[in-house]
Design an enzyme around this catalytic site. Structure first.
Site, mmCIF file in Angstrom:
data_model
loop_
_atom_site.group_PDB
_atom_site.id
_atom_site.type_symbol
_atom_site.label_atom_id
_atom_site.label_comp_id
_atom_site.label_asym_id
_atom_site.label_seq_id
_atom_site.Cartn_x
_atom_site.Cartn_y
_atom_site.Cartn_z
ATOM 1 N N HIS A 144 0.832 -1.209 0.000
ATOM 2 C CA HIS A 144 0.000 0.000 0.000
ATOM 3 C C HIS A 144 0.864 1.255 0.000
ATOM 4 C CE1 HIS A 144 -3.349 2.660 1.421
ATOM 5 N NE2 HIS A 144 -2.338 3.275 2.030
ATOM 6 N N GLU A 145 1.889 1.283 0.853
ATOM 7 C CA GLU A 145 2.755 2.458 0.918
ATOM 8 C C GLU A 145 3.579 2.616 -0.362
ATOM 9 O OE1 GLU A 145 2.184 4.551 3.072
ATOM 10 O OE2 GLU A 145 0.993 3.306 4.415
ATOM 11 N N HIS A 148 1.478 4.326 -2.888
ATOM 12 C CA HIS A 148 1.463 5.780 -2.710
ATOM 13 C C HIS A 148 2.670 6.421 -3.397
ATOM 14 C CE1 HIS A 148 -1.962 6.748 -0.309
ATOM 15 N NE2 HIS A 148 -1.627 5.962 0.713
ATOM 16 N N GLU A 213 -6.250 7.224 -0.809
ATOM 17 C CA GLU A 213 -6.202 6.025 0.021
ATOM 18 C C GLU A 213 -6.888 4.859 -0.678
ATOM 19 O OE1 GLU A 213 -4.545 5.303 2.750
ATOM 20 O OE2 GLU A 213 -3.696 7.313 2.689
#
Length: 315
Positions: A144-145, A148, A213
């Protein structure tokens, strides 16, 4: 379950980028419009230069400032926990440069990414996260990071945060020194704008945060190949963040939007004043993606750390 979510992630992610572009345009228009209404075309130009200077500074220094603020310590390559190896393998899956890896000594399970571009980025996880998650769940959080970073969300959020701060500063400046009275909206309209502009800027910033997100959840599920592991991680992190304080984040609430789950205890619902979507909605979206991709998914095994942390549940 391991699935390939590339098709679904790309199609839905396009919608997220479109929404982000609209919100960024609204933020820019709000800032420039406020400058014009307060001081005419000259004020608009001055405000624009001020914002450019602030953005330039934060562009080059925001990552170092945030990491120092949370007392993040670098994790060396080949660490005994295998964290750096996991990040390397997932970055390879994502087709992006390997970011620096940091560890934050706090009991609250959480993580964030920072950096102006994929070549100059960092992923930071907390010691609480390492203890709370399984290896599959941790891989989902790191993915997930990385999403980003790959999606340039860290840069987008730096710019929007700076714009929001600049709009608030400009409004405060106008309230102290007064604005134009011949701008077409009158004294009452000018005063109303001074109060409402910072609130509108904050709402736009929060809307961008929530949009990115959802996009990072989808892309992260694609990178790690396990949307349900990421969904499980979000549930565990939410439970931990709800009962464990992160005092550094509480002292620096401007960094809350960077974390995978809001580290503060003020916002618990998916509303206009939240920097994150509700965790329940994010989990539901990931489960829906997993269900849609189940029939056509291909098996992908997430990278395994070389050793497990002594106090964690990794197998």
């Amino acid at each position: 379950m391991n699935v390939n979510l590339g098709h679904f992630s790309r199609s839905i992610g396009t919608v997220g980028y479109f929404k982000t572009a609209i919100l960024m345009a609204a933020m820019t228009a709000l800032f420039m419009g406020l400058g014009y209404l307060l001081a005419g075309s000259g004020g608009m130009i001055i405000a624009l230069f001020m914002a450019a200077g602030m953005n330039a500074f934060t562009w080059w220094n925001s990552d170092k400032m945030v990491l120092r603020m949370h007392n993040a310590q670098p994790v060396p390559s080949g660490d005994r926990l295998g964290l750096s190896r996991m990040v390397e393998d997932l970055a390879r899956n994502a087709g992006m440069p390997v970011p620096a890896v940091y560890l934050i000594d706090t009991q609250q399970p959480n993580a964030f990414a920072t950096g102006r571009n994929p070549e100059n980025a960092a992923v930071a996880v907390t010691t609480g996260l390492m203890r709370a998650l399984s290896r599959e769940e941790l891989a989902g959080v790191i993915a997930h990071e990385l999403a980003h970073i790959r999606n340039h969300d860290t840069a987008i959020m730096t710019v929007t945060a700076t714009f929001a701060g600049a709009i608030t500063m400009l409004a405060n400046f106008a309230m102290f020194f007064g604005g134009r009275r011949d701008n077409g909206i009158g004294l009452i309209g000018t005063l109303a704008l001074m109060f409402l502009a910072p609130m509108a800027a904050a709402l736009v910033q929060m809307a961008i945060s929530r949009t990115r997100e959802y996009a990072a959840d989808r892309a992260g599920a694609e990178i790690c190949g396990q949307p349900l592991a990421l969904a499980s991680a979000l549930e565990r992190i939410q439970q931990g963040a709800a009962r464990i304080d992160n005092m550094t984040a509480e002292r620096n609430p401007a960094t809350a939007h960077m974390f995978i789950i809001n580290p503060l205890h003020a916002y618990k619902h998916d509303n206009l004043f939240s920097t994150h979507p509700s965790t329940e909605n994010r989990i539901a979206a990931l489960r829906q993606l997993a269900g849609e991709a189940r029939s056509s998914g291909t098996v992908r095994t997430p990278p395994r750390p070389t050793r497990a942390p002594r106090s964690g549940p990794w197998s």
